[in-house]
Design an enzyme around this catalytic site. Structure first.
Site, PDB file in Angstrom:
ATOM      1  N   HIS A 192       0.818  -1.222   0.000  1.00  0.00           N
ATOM      2  CA  HIS A 192       0.000   0.000   0.000  1.00  0.00           C
ATOM      3  C   HIS A 192       0.849   1.269   0.000  1.00  0.00           C
ATOM      4  CE1 HIS A 192      -3.813  -1.771   0.216  1.00  0.00           C
ATOM      5  NE2 HIS A 192      -3.793  -2.150   1.477  1.00  0.00           N
ATOM      6  N   ARG A 299      -0.085  -7.409 -24.154  1.00  0.00           N
ATOM      7  CA  ARG A 299       0.325  -8.767 -23.771  1.00  0.00           C
ATOM      8  C   ARG A 299      -0.879  -9.450 -23.146  1.00  0.00           C
ATOM      9  NH1 ARG A 299       5.113  -5.910 -21.291  1.00  0.00           N
ATOM     10  NH2 ARG A 299       6.894  -6.317 -22.662  1.00  0.00           N
ATOM     11  N   GLU A 434      10.621 -12.113 -34.215  1.00  0.00           N
ATOM     12  CA  GLU A 434      11.562 -12.333 -33.114  1.00  0.00           C
ATOM     13  C   GLU A 434      12.420 -13.573 -33.363  1.00  0.00           C
ATOM     14  OE1 GLU A 434       9.102 -12.889 -29.557  1.00  0.00           O
ATOM     15  OE2 GLU A 434       7.463 -13.417 -30.886  1.00  0.00           O
ATOM     16  N   ASN A 457      14.014  -8.136 -28.138  1.00  0.00           N
ATOM     17  CA  ASN A 457      14.616  -8.904 -27.036  1.00  0.00           C
ATOM     18  C   ASN A 457      14.909 -10.340 -27.444  1.00  0.00           C
ATOM     19  OD1 ASN A 457      13.957  -6.546 -25.852  1.00  0.00           O
ATOM     20  ND2 ASN A 457      12.641  -7.398 -24.249  1.00  0.00           N
ATOM     21  N   ASP A 458      13.883 -11.006 -27.980  1.00  0.00           N
ATOM     22  CA  ASP A 458      14.094 -12.388 -28.394  1.00  0.00           C
ATOM     23  C   ASP A 458      14.917 -12.464 -29.676  1.00  0.00           C
ATOM     24  OD1 ASP A 458      13.109 -13.864 -26.338  1.00  0.00           O
ATOM     25  OD2 ASP A 458      11.050 -13.928 -27.104  1.00  0.00           O
TER      26      ASP A 458
END
Lengths: 557, 85
Positions: A192, A299, A434, A457-458
């Site tokens: 929190h 995603r 990718e 990235n990949d």
């Protein structure tokens, strides 16, 4: 540090603060009042205290509604709901009447019984509720015993607050002009305190543990919410350094702010689209806050993870629709599920793979599990009717995969239309590039798709055969290596040749060193996490397309 | 009236469905009780509902008294039959 000058905790909310410490005292629960009280009088005291706490929370909720995101406001609602819980009230009243204890004592005893009960359920969600309960009842007890929890509103000069833990109620009232930082002994990045502090823009360090004892009232400290450190007894040069960081951060913030609501355009007028990633529904607010020109990478895995079963069509549809409607007319690139590999589902048996990154993931998994895939495709297709949708398949390696996926798309579109459900006529279909093979045959894939989005990235990891989280080979993870740039160029050239567009949705898209090269190679769209957008937009506004093109060509040769 | 109802929600009767249950039940004039295992609690109280710790697919017995018990029972059945995750 040997002299205990620098202590470390968790970096919970970014920023740097310099101020004197103020320790927030917890409510004193060493109460008297075991017996011999007049139930009638105690009942009146209880009612009054409840009423006051209720209106306090309502006031706080109203004040907070201007500066907080909507979902943090729900914390107040759940507190209000708990105050009115009939069983809590009945048992407190019973204790007052039957045991003739004081109202505060009755509250304490009854809430301990409930808190214990909730803890025993061993569910994390219940734990949270138990914290809410303690928070609310502490307020009632503080009211009844005339303890002022912390008069945060009375603070005049800048301070850094130190507490074992700050309740959401306390954190929500903080004014960032007065409170320059927050330090707590407990709390995680998603606790929190951290969430509220980030939403208020107050630097915070949490989880300090035992080291809290080193923090004394009125001591001047430097808090660094990026490093997660507290510097005690700063000397003049350390203070000067910290002030410089604060003013630099402020300056950068002000400068970048001016880019939030601008379009992304190069100095010579070439329009680029910067979208935001979306990994959970809350990212939608962030996307708007930072001026995203669309969702560049939706995603969809969060719909599947941490669930007990595959999400049905309606559940998925309502989430896609929400995002698409909110962004409309801005584009939303929805990536079909990238499940498999290292992203396993708890509710599905799947064979263990020796090499999950070269295994059953992305479109391979989807085509192998058409029943599951078709549910998602139907949900996405239905959402196309509500805005600007682009569908993207991950991990494509061959043209055959694209053909198969498109066939399913056409069949489901037909099915939906036969059922009388609406599907837009102009959604786009593209692939994520990718796998190096896909880049190498971009010329063959381009005619059968509407766009490419390069997942750098990949692509880097597969091309260089180097796992970037593996320390010993991470030196091979080079975004600007000629091998990577040539692959990207093959993709953009194929796209140009067939009149489609290319985007980038990997980390390179937000890397200020890579952006000029990417644009020079012909990339038209970038996707990144929302807070990175203003800086990328600022950089692009200073670039000239002609320059970029010739520099990119030079680099390639 | 009494009815056995299965809790469909993926994590059982946790905070969100329990809060909604207590909110809906709170509007009823008569009594609402929920039993699970050998425990019976006030259906209008979030705290006691949570203390039942009903898991996914757990079967609870809901008892509703008073006027318009049937409508209330239908509403509560709907609450428990939904997935909130």
């Amino acid at each position: 540090m040997t002299d205990n000058k620098l202590i470390s905790g968790l970096a919970a909310s970014p920023g740097v603060g310099i101020a004197q410490l103020v320790r927030v005292k917890p409510v004193n629960l060493e109460l008297s009042g075991l017996s011999g009280y007049d139930p009638g009088k105690e009942m009146v005291r209880l009612k009054k205290a409840q009423q006051r706490v209720r209106s306090q929370i309502e006031t706080m909720k109203n004040e907070a509604s201007n500066q907080h995101e909507e979902w943090t406001l729900k914390i107040f609602d759940s507190h209000l709901f708990l105050i009115q819980d009939p069983e809590l009230e009945t048992q407190i009243i019973d204790a007052i009447n039957n045991d003739r204890v004081s109202a505060e004592f009755a509250v304490l005893v009854v809430r301990d019984v409930f808190a214990e009960m909730l803890k025993n359920t061993e569910l994390e969600l219940m734990q949270e509720r138990s914290n809410d309960l303690i928070d609310v009842t502490n307020r009632i007890i503080a009211e009844l015993t005339n303890q002022q929890p912390v008069k945060l509103s009375d603070l005049q000069k800048p301070v850094i607050l130190v507490a074992h833990d700050l309740s959401p109620l306390e954190t929500s009232r903080l004014n960032s002009n007065i409170v320059k930082g927050i330090i707590t002994a407990v709390g995680s990045y998603n606790g929190h305190t951290a969430i509220m502090a980030r939403s208020l823009g107050i630097p915070a360090v949490t989880g300090l543990g035992q080291d809290m004892d080193l923090l004394k009232n009125d001591h001047l400290v430097i808090l660094d919410g990026m490093k997660g450190t507290v510097l005690l007894r700063p000397d003049p040069s350390e203070l000067a350094q910290a002030r410089k960081i604060i003013s630099d951060l402020q300056e950068e913030k002000n400068r970048l702010k001016t880019f939030i609501n601008k379009k992304t355009v190069t100095r010579d007028g070439t329009v680029i689209n910067i979208g935001s990633h979306l990994s959970r529904l809350e990212d939608l607010e962030k996307a708007n806050e930072y001026g995203a020109e669309g969702i560049g990478l939706f995603r969809t895995e969060f719909l599947y993870m941490e669930k007990s079963d595959f999400p049905d069509e309606e559940t998925q549809f309502s989430i896609y629709k929400t995002v698409v409607e909110k962004m409309n007319p801005r584009p939303v690139i929805i990536r079909t599920m990238d499940i498999g590999g290292d992203k396993k589902l708890s509710y599905e048996e799947s064979p263990t793979e020796d090499n999950p990154f070269l295994g059953m993931r992305g479109i391979r998994y989807s085509l192998k599990n058409p029943k599951i895939f078709r549910v998602q495709i139907r949900a996405i297709l239905r959402a196309t009717a509500y805005g600007n949708v682009k569908i993207m398949f991950p991990m494509v390696t061959t043209t055959a995969e694209v053909h198969q996926a498109r066939k399913i798309l056409i069949e489901e579109e037909e099915n939906l239309k036969q059922q009388g459900l609406q599907v837009s006529d102009n959604y786009e279909v593209g692939i994520m590039v990718e796998v190096p093979a896909a880049a190498l045959i971009a010329q063959e894939i381009a005619p059968i798709v509407d766009f490419f989005s390069i997942g750098t990235n990949d692509l880097i990891q597969y091309t260089m055969a180097a796992d970037r989280v593996n320390q010993s080979v991470s030196y091979l993870y080079q975004p600007l290596h000629p091998a990577i740039l040539r692959l990207i160029e093959m993709v953009t050239r194929a796209a140009d040749h067939h009149g489609i567009w290319t985007g980038v949705c990997g980390d390179m898209a937000s890397d200020l060193k890579s952006i000029p090269l990417l644009l020079g190679l012909g990339v038209k769209e970038l996707s990144m996490s929302a807070p990175q957008i203003p800086a990328a937009r600022e950089l692009i506004s200073q670039l000239e397309m002609n320059d970029l093109i010739s520099k990119a060509a030079e680099t390639l040769n | 009236m009494r009815k056995e109802i299965q809790v469909i929600n993926g994590k059982g009767l946790h905070a969100r469905p329990a809060t909604i249950f207590a909110e809906v039940a709170g509007k009823h004039e008569g009594e609402v009780k929920v039993s699970y295992g050998n425990k019976t609690v006030n259906g209008k109280s979030l705290l006691t509902l949570l203390s039942l710790a009903v898991p996914k697919n757990g079967k609870v017995i809901v008892t509703v008294d008073g006027e318009q018990a049937e409508t209330m029972m239908n509403n509560l059945t709907q609450v428990l039959g939904k997935n909130y995750d």
